[in-house]
Design an enzyme around this catalytic site. Structure first.
Site, PDB file in Angstrom:
ATOM      1  N   LEU A  43       0.892  -1.160   0.000  1.00  0.00           N
ATOM      2  CA  LEU A  43       0.000   0.000   0.000  1.00  0.00           C
ATOM      3  C   LEU A  43       0.929   1.209   0.000  1.00  0.00           C
ATOM      4  O   LEU A  43       1.734   1.376   0.917  1.00  0.00           O
ATOM      5  CB  LEU A  43      -0.921   0.007   1.225  1.00  0.00           C
ATOM      6  CG  LEU A  43      -2.082   1.007   1.201  1.00  0.00           C
ATOM      7  CD1 LEU A  43      -2.993   0.798  -0.012  1.00  0.00           C
ATOM      8  CD2 LEU A  43      -2.905   0.927   2.469  1.00  0.00           C
ATOM      9  N   ASP A  44       0.857   2.005  -1.055  1.00  0.00           N
ATOM     10  CA  ASP A  44       1.802   3.101  -1.220  1.00  0.00           C
ATOM     11  C   ASP A  44       1.774   4.058  -0.037  1.00  0.00           C
ATOM     12  O   ASP A  44       0.754   4.200   0.642  1.00  0.00           O
ATOM     13  CB  ASP A  44       1.480   3.888  -2.504  1.00  0.00           C
ATOM     14  CG  ASP A  44       1.682   3.056  -3.752  1.00  0.00           C
ATOM     15  OD1 ASP A  44       2.622   2.244  -3.772  1.00  0.00           O
ATOM     16  OD2 ASP A  44       0.885   3.213  -4.696  1.00  0.00           O
ATOM     17  N   THR A  45       2.879   4.748   0.166  1.00  0.00           N
ATOM     18  CA  THR A  45       3.007   5.706   1.264  1.00  0.00           C
ATOM     19  C   THR A  45       1.917   6.768   1.201  1.00  0.00           C
ATOM     20  O   THR A  45       1.377   7.176   2.227  1.00  0.00           O
ATOM     21  CB  THR A  45       4.404   6.374   1.210  1.00  0.00           C
ATOM     22  OG1 THR A  45       5.387   5.331   1.155  1.00  0.00           O
ATOM     23  CG2 THR A  45       4.660   7.233   2.425  1.00  0.00           C
TER      24      THR A  45
END
Length: 195
Positions: A43-45
């Site tokens: 899950l991207d930053t």
């Protein structure tokens, strides 16, 4: 110690999906004090919401593998007023640079009322409206949902993963920055427990 090999975490914006220290971002270590648990998938930053972690290598591979087609649902705030044409393109599959996406389940949705405030808030322009859509995919290529939205003409301003398989962030009332132990049965209707 907890009696579960799987946990669900509601990841805030700006938290990087690693336990080792990072010079710019908060990490999972600030929220989860469990040894030997690792993210099952990414899950991207700059994305928020549901992240699964496990201490079981086989289960981690299974959850992260596109072979198992575990659907992932995102609520996306985009720039501009969504059109039915854009929704239909997402439903058919979108041509990206190196691949064409599988057809997605996508529909417009009203602004969610149960959503937490993002910190920092999204950039808003007074002259440009925003819209919300729900999109469900079974793939998980790098920044796929953001790229799909941009490809149909609606840049993503905010991205929240709300569901993986059968487990829903809001049905479980999992608060931002908190985690809870779950079982594989929470993800699959007819789950077979890992040995």
């Amino acid at each position: 110690m907890i009696d579960s090999s799987l946990i669900a975490f509601n990841k805030p914006y700006g938290v990087i999906c690693q336990f080792s220290e990072h010079e710019k971002h908060a990490t999972l270590k600030q929220y989860i004090a469990l040894p030997q648990y690792y993210p099952a998938g990414r899950l991207d930053t700059d994305s928020e919401g549901l992240l699964l972690l496990t201490n079981d290598g086989q289960l981690q591979s299974k959850i992260a593998s596109p072979k198992f087609k575990l659907p992932k649902t995102y609520w996306v705030q985009v720039e501009g007023e969504l059109t039915q044409r854009a929704i239909m393109q997402l439903q058919k599959g979108v041509v990206l640079k190196e691949f064409t996406t599988q057809p997605a389940k996508a529909h417009m949705m009203p602004t969610p009322t149960q959503m937490w405030q993002r910190d920092p808030p999204i950039r808003e322009r007074k002259t440009v409206p925003t819209s919300w859509l729900s999109i469900t995919i079974t793939e998980g290529k790098n920044r796929q949902v953001r790229r799909m939205c941009a490809a149909v003409g609606f840049p993503c301003l905010r991205l929240i993963r709300v569901q993986i398989g059968e487990f829903n962030l809001f049905h479980s009332q999992l608060e931002l920055g908190k985690w809870q132990a779950i079982t594989e049965q929470n993800l699959y209707r007819n789950a077979v427990k890992q040995k």
